[in-house]
Design a protein around this motif. Structure first.
Motif, PDB file in Angstrom:
ATOM      1  N   LEU A  89       0.805  -1.226   0.000  1.00  0.00           N
ATOM      2  CA  LEU A  89       0.000   0.000   0.000  1.00  0.00           C
ATOM      3  C   LEU A  89       0.837   1.274   0.000  1.00  0.00           C
ATOM      4  O   LEU A  89       0.513   2.229  -0.711  1.00  0.00           O
ATOM      5  N   MET A  90       1.926   1.296   0.769  1.00  0.00           N
ATOM      6  CA  MET A  90       2.727   2.519   0.839  1.00  0.00           C
ATOM      7  C   MET A  90       3.328   2.944  -0.505  1.00  0.00           C
ATOM      8  O   MET A  90       3.535   4.145  -0.719  1.00  0.00           O
ATOM      9  N   PRO A  91       3.631   2.020  -1.442  1.00  0.00           N
ATOM     10  CA  PRO A  91       4.082   2.500  -2.758  1.00  0.00           C
ATOM     11  C   PRO A  91       3.109   3.444  -3.440  1.00  0.00           C
ATOM     12  O   PRO A  91       3.523   4.292  -4.243  1.00  0.00           O
ATOM     13  N   LEU A  92       1.809   3.345  -3.130  1.00  0.00           N
ATOM     14  CA  LEU A  92       0.836   4.269  -3.714  1.00  0.00           C
ATOM     15  C   LEU A  92       1.084   5.697  -3.240  1.00  0.00           C
ATOM     16  O   LEU A  92       0.937   6.655  -4.005  1.00  0.00           O
ATOM     17  N   PHE A  93       1.454   5.834  -1.972  1.00  0.00           N
ATOM     18  CA  PHE A  93       1.782   7.159  -1.436  1.00  0.00           C
ATOM     19  C   PHE A  93       2.996   7.733  -2.157  1.00  0.00           C
ATOM     20  O   PHE A  93       3.007   8.906  -2.565  1.00  0.00           O
ATOM     21  N   PHE A  94       4.017   6.917  -2.352  1.00  0.00           N
ATOM     22  CA  PHE A  94       5.226   7.407  -3.003  1.00  0.00           C
ATOM     23  C   PHE A  94       5.030   7.590  -4.507  1.00  0.00           C
ATOM     24  O   PHE A  94       5.752   8.360  -5.142  1.00  0.00           O
ATOM     25  N   LEU A  95       4.040   6.921  -5.078  1.00  0.00           N
ATOM     26  CA  LEU A  95       3.663   7.190  -6.465  1.00  0.00           C
ATOM     27  C   LEU A  95       3.161   8.618  -6.602  1.00  0.00           C
ATOM     28  O   LEU A  95       3.518   9.337  -7.545  1.00  0.00           O
ATOM     29  N   ILE A  96       2.335   9.071  -5.654  1.00  0.00           N
ATOM     30  CA  ILE A  96       1.850  10.446  -5.668  1.00  0.00           C
ATOM     31  C   ILE A  96       3.013  11.421  -5.514  1.00  0.00           C
ATOM     32  O   ILE A  96       3.094  12.440  -6.216  1.00  0.00           O
ATOM     33  N   ILE A  97       3.947  11.122  -4.596  1.00  0.00           N
ATOM     34  CA  ILE A  97       5.087  12.003  -4.370  1.00  0.00           C
ATOM     35  C   ILE A  97       5.924  12.135  -5.641  1.00  0.00           C
ATOM     36  O   ILE A  97       6.294  13.244  -6.059  1.00  0.00           O
ATOM     37  N   GLY A  98       6.236  11.009  -6.284  1.00  0.00           N
ATOM     38  CA  GLY A  98       7.027  11.054  -7.516  1.00  0.00           C
ATOM     39  C   GLY A  98       6.338  11.843  -8.605  1.00  0.00           C
ATOM     40  O   GLY A  98       6.969  12.609  -9.340  1.00  0.00           O
ATOM     41  N   THR A  99       5.014  11.679  -8.724  1.00  0.00           N
ATOM     42  CA  THR A  99       4.245  12.392  -9.741  1.00  0.00           C
ATOM     43  C   THR A  99       4.235  13.891  -9.485  1.00  0.00           C
ATOM     44  O   THR A  99       4.442  14.703 -10.399  1.00  0.00           O
ATOM     45  N   GLU A 100       3.996  14.272  -8.232  1.00  0.00           N
ATOM     46  CA  GLU A 100       3.932  15.693  -7.886  1.00  0.00           C
ATOM     47  C   GLU A 100       5.266  16.393  -8.114  1.00  0.00           C
ATOM     48  O   GLU A 100       5.319  17.514  -8.632  1.00  0.00           O
ATOM     49  N   VAL A 101       6.351  15.727  -7.729  1.00  0.00           N
ATOM     50  CA  VAL A 101       7.648  16.392  -7.864  1.00  0.00           C
ATOM     51  C   VAL A 101       8.034  16.524  -9.334  1.00  0.00           C
ATOM     52  O   VAL A 101       8.660  17.511  -9.732  1.00  0.00           O
ATOM     53  N   LYS A 102       7.646  15.563 -10.170  1.00  0.00           N
ATOM     54  CA  LYS A 102       7.936  15.706 -11.600  1.00  0.00           C
ATOM     55  C   LYS A 102       7.212  16.915 -12.176  1.00  0.00           C
ATOM     56  O   LYS A 102       7.785  17.675 -12.974  1.00  0.00           O
ATOM     57  N   ARG A 103       5.988  17.122 -11.771  1.00  0.00           N
ATOM     58  CA  ARG A 103       5.229  18.272 -12.266  1.00  0.00           C
ATOM     59  C   ARG A 103       5.896  19.583 -11.874  1.00  0.00           C
ATOM     60  O   ARG A 103       5.940  20.524 -12.667  1.00  0.00           O
ATOM     61  N   ALA A 314     -12.823  15.385 -23.883  1.00  0.00           N
ATOM     62  CA  ALA A 314     -12.621  16.124 -22.628  1.00  0.00           C
ATOM     63  C   ALA A 314     -11.591  15.409 -21.753  1.00  0.00           C
ATOM     64  O   ALA A 314     -10.738  16.049 -21.122  1.00  0.00           O
ATOM     65  N   ALA A 315     -11.664  14.074 -21.716  1.00  0.00           N
ATOM     66  CA  ALA A 315     -10.693  13.314 -20.926  1.00  0.00           C
ATOM     67  C   ALA A 315      -9.276  13.499 -21.453  1.00  0.00           C
ATOM     68  O   ALA A 315      -8.305  13.490 -20.692  1.00  0.00           O
ATOM     69  N   ALA A 316      -9.158  13.693 -22.775  1.00  0.00           N
ATOM     70  CA  ALA A 316      -7.831  13.855 -23.386  1.00  0.00           C
ATOM     71  C   ALA A 316      -7.175  15.175 -23.008  1.00  0.00           C
ATOM     72  O   ALA A 316      -5.968  15.335 -23.156  1.00  0.00           O
ATOM     73  N   THR A 317      -7.965  16.141 -22.510  1.00  0.00           N
ATOM     74  CA  THR A 317      -7.385  17.418 -22.086  1.00  0.00           C
ATOM     75  C   THR A 317      -6.831  17.344 -20.660  1.00  0.00           C
ATOM     76  O   THR A 317      -6.211  18.289 -20.188  1.00  0.00           O
ATOM     77  N   ASP A 318      -7.083  16.235 -19.990  1.00  0.00           N
ATOM     78  CA  ASP A 318      -6.629  16.063 -18.610  1.00  0.00           C
ATOM     79  C   ASP A 318      -5.236  15.435 -18.601  1.00  0.00           C
ATOM     80  O   ASP A 318      -4.949  14.526 -19.379  1.00  0.00           O
ATOM     81  N   GLU A 319      -4.369  15.906 -17.710  1.00  0.00           N
ATOM     82  CA  GLU A 319      -3.048  15.305 -17.565  1.00  0.00           C
ATOM     83  C   GLU A 319      -3.174  13.938 -16.911  1.00  0.00           C
ATOM     84  O   GLU A 319      -3.899  13.771 -15.934  1.00  0.00           O
ATOM     85  N   ALA A 320      -2.439  12.964 -17.444  1.00  0.00           N
ATOM     86  CA  ALA A 320      -2.462  11.629 -16.846  1.00  0.00           C
ATOM     87  C   ALA A 320      -1.979  11.672 -15.403  1.00  0.00           C
ATOM     88  O   ALA A 320      -2.554  11.032 -14.518  1.00  0.00           O
ATOM     89  N   ALA A 321      -0.915  12.443 -15.151  1.00  0.00           N
ATOM     90  CA  ALA A 321      -0.365  12.532 -13.798  1.00  0.00           C
ATOM     91  C   ALA A 321      -1.379  13.144 -12.838  1.00  0.00           C
ATOM     92  O   ALA A 321      -1.607  12.635 -11.737  1.00  0.00           O
ATOM     93  N   GLU A 322      -2.013  14.232 -13.257  1.00  0.00           N
ATOM     94  CA  GLU A 322      -2.973  14.912 -12.393  1.00  0.00           C
ATOM     95  C   GLU A 322      -4.184  14.034 -12.126  1.00  0.00           C
ATOM     96  O   GLU A 322      -4.698  13.984 -10.999  1.00  0.00           O
ATOM     97  N   ARG A 323      -4.638  13.309 -13.154  1.00  0.00           N
ATOM     98  CA  ARG A 323      -5.806  12.443 -12.985  1.00  0.00           C
ATOM     99  C   ARG A 323      -5.510  11.311 -11.999  1.00  0.00           C
ATOM    100  O   ARG A 323      -6.329  10.991 -11.133  1.00  0.00           O
ATOM    101  N   LEU A 324      -4.311  10.716 -12.101  1.00  0.00           N
ATOM    102  CA  LEU A 324      -3.954   9.630 -11.193  1.00  0.00           C
ATOM    103  C   LEU A 324      -3.861  10.123  -9.753  1.00  0.00           C
ATOM    104  O   LEU A 324      -4.349   9.472  -8.824  1.00  0.00           O
ATOM    105  N   VAL A 325      -3.241  11.291  -9.564  1.00  0.00           N
ATOM    106  CA  VAL A 325      -3.142  11.867  -8.213  1.00  0.00           C
ATOM    107  C   VAL A 325      -4.529  12.141  -7.656  1.00  0.00           C
ATOM    108  O   VAL A 325      -4.799  11.871  -6.475  1.00  0.00           O
ATOM    109  N   ARG A 326      -5.414  12.638  -8.484  1.00  0.00           N
ATOM    110  CA  ARG A 326      -6.776  12.950  -8.035  1.00  0.00           C
ATOM    111  C   ARG A 326      -7.521  11.686  -7.595  1.00  0.00           C
ATOM    112  O   ARG A 326      -8.268  11.692  -6.612  1.00  0.00           O
TER     113      ARG A 326
END
Length: 466
Positions: A89-103, A314-326
């Motif tokens: 489960l904790m890898p999901l938290f670090f997935l968000i961290i990696g995504t946010e820092v890349k942005r 409309a979905a194509a205008t959304d960032e993949a990273a932002e959608r996953l974090v959301r």
């Protein structure tokens, strides 16, 4: 992880309906649904401390130590429930961290070379100085091997404290802390891989590399369907888990890979949807004017087809990273992080433990390393990098704010507890290390809050002059 402008507006509106307006503004960042928040983690930590020191302590511990086995054919893996929380489960938290820092590095406050170097330099100082201070107390002792406990910070708690000043500090403060936290946590994960992994299994590492390479290929091909990405992500996780490296590093690696731009720009979206919108209007009008139900159903089908096209555009205008974090954020904030605290916080308070900690090089090294080493290392390294011209703080970030960032970085929880369990085979040492991490976190949180409060007050006082 700090309140977004929209969430800040929601908080301000709610405050008008409550006599506790100021309290709501302070508490909201710890429980914001749209951001990774530290409130549920804090509550779960307190519950765990109460439970582990209650008459039901043994039952509570057995709940998390219960073995859980997963097998497929001849392959099988068995972990305790607590270990599954940490590993799965904790890898999901670090997935968000990696995504946010890349942005932040690609398109945020750290997108220039010098502002990007700034948190990297701070992360190096935030690793070297705490470890040096820890070893100053523990060198050539049986606890020397625990130096990794002070290597990483707790991202959720530190970002929640910064979020309390979201409307009074520049957004770049959050960006710097986020980048520092991600790099700092990666350092911590590398410490686990290098210093606390007894054996590496190369064939599993190759499996993880194959899954990661497949994700790169899919991104190059601009593949849209998410199921293949999920499958590749699972392959990466299984490979890292089986290799002996802590699987949380898989989350960071995948997060750094996710696209931070949309597949369709807003301009192209407008160009592509004009005709389907006209067709939708025509189909709806024809359905209303149909002579019988069969004809009306046919035109409604045409309208639904146009709606499906518009939905996909409309979905194509959304960032993949932002959608996953959301999608992941509420699950991580309200399930993953609380489960981690419930399963890992096991400090049995006693006179012997507290008295021993006051004279223990282990406890003193951890408290000094985190509470002093993190702010000194971060502030000193960023100042040095700025002086030699290789870095500069983002616009609006003062050195007092930098000190505040370094101070809250002394909150060590998730990875610090991970490493304490890996470093010490003796349960007594593990418990003493956890107590020291808790004490250092309290000191760092209060000190960081005070520094950031003062920085926010200074920034507010300077506004009329600007």
């Amino acid at each position: 992880m700090a309140l977004s402008p929209r969430l800040s507006g929601q908080v301000a509106a709610r405050a008008h309906h409550s006599p506790a307006a100021k309290l709501l503004r302070k508490v909201e960042p710890f429980f914001a649904i749209g951001q990774v928040s530290g409130g549920p983690l804090l509550i779960a930590s307190l519950v765990a401390l109460v439970a582990i020191n209650s008459p039901w302590s043994a039952d509570f511990a057995r709940l998390w130590d219960r073995p859980l086995r997963v097998s497929y054919g001849s392959w099988a893996i068995e972990r305790s429930v607590a270990e599954w929380v940490n590993d799965a489960l904790m890898p999901l938290f670090f997935l968000i961290i990696g995504t946010e820092v890349k942005r932040e590095f690609v398109k945020g406050a750290l997108s220039s070379w010098q502002t990007a170097v700034f948190p990297v330099a701070g992360a190096i100082g935030g690793l070297v100085v705490p470890v040096a201070l820890y070893l100053a107390f523990n060198y050539a002792t049986p606890t020397q091997h625990g130096w990794g406990v002070v290597a990483a910070m707790d991202t959720a708690f530190s970002l929640a404290i910064v979020a309390m000043f979201t409307t009074r500090l520049p957004p770049a403060v959050r960006a710097v802390l986020l980048a520092f936290a991600a790099i700092d946590d990666v350092f911590g994960l590398l410490v686990i891989a290098v210093a606390y992994t007894s054996a590496l299994h190369a064939h599993f590492l190759l499996l993880a590399a194959a899954g990661y390479g497949a994700m790169v290929v899919l991104l190059r091909l601009r593949w849209v369907a998410p199921i293949l990405y999920v499958a590749c992500g699972l392959v990466v996780w299984v490979g890292v888990l089986g290799s002996g490296v802590h699987p949380t590093i898989a989350g960071v690696a995948i997060g750094l890979l996710l696209p931070t731009s949309s597949r369709l720009s807003e301009k192209r979206f407008v160009e592509r949807v004009q005709q389907p919108v006209d067709e939708l209007k025509a189909a709806q009008r024809a359905a209303d004017q149909a002579r019988d139900e069969g004809e009306a159903e046919q035109h409604r089908g045409e309208a639904q087809q146009s709606l499906g096209y518009l939905h996909e555009m409309a979905a194509a205008t959304d960032e993949a990273a932002e959608r996953l974090v959301r999608i992941l954020t509420p699950w991580v904030s309200y399930i993953v992080l609380p489960l981690f605290a419930l399963s890992n916080v096991r400090i049995h308070f006693s006179r012997e433990l507290i008295g021993g900690a006051l004279h223990s090089p282990l406890a003193l090294g951890i408290v000094v390393g985190l509470a002093l080493g993190k702010p000194i290392g971060f502030l000193g390294a960023t100042w040095l990098a700025t002086r030699i011209g290789q870095a500069r703080p983002p616009e609006g970030v003062t050195w007092r704010m930098v000190l505040g960032i370094g101070a809250v970085a002394g909150i060590g929880f998730t990875i610090s507890l991970f490493i304490a369990e890996l470093a010490f085979a003796d349960a007594g040492l593990t418990e003493m290390a956890a107590l020291a991490v808790l004490a250092a976190s309290l000191v760092s949180g209060l000190f960081g809050y005070g520094v950031l409060w003062r920085a926010a007050a200074t920034a507010a006082a300077a506004e009329p002059d600007a």
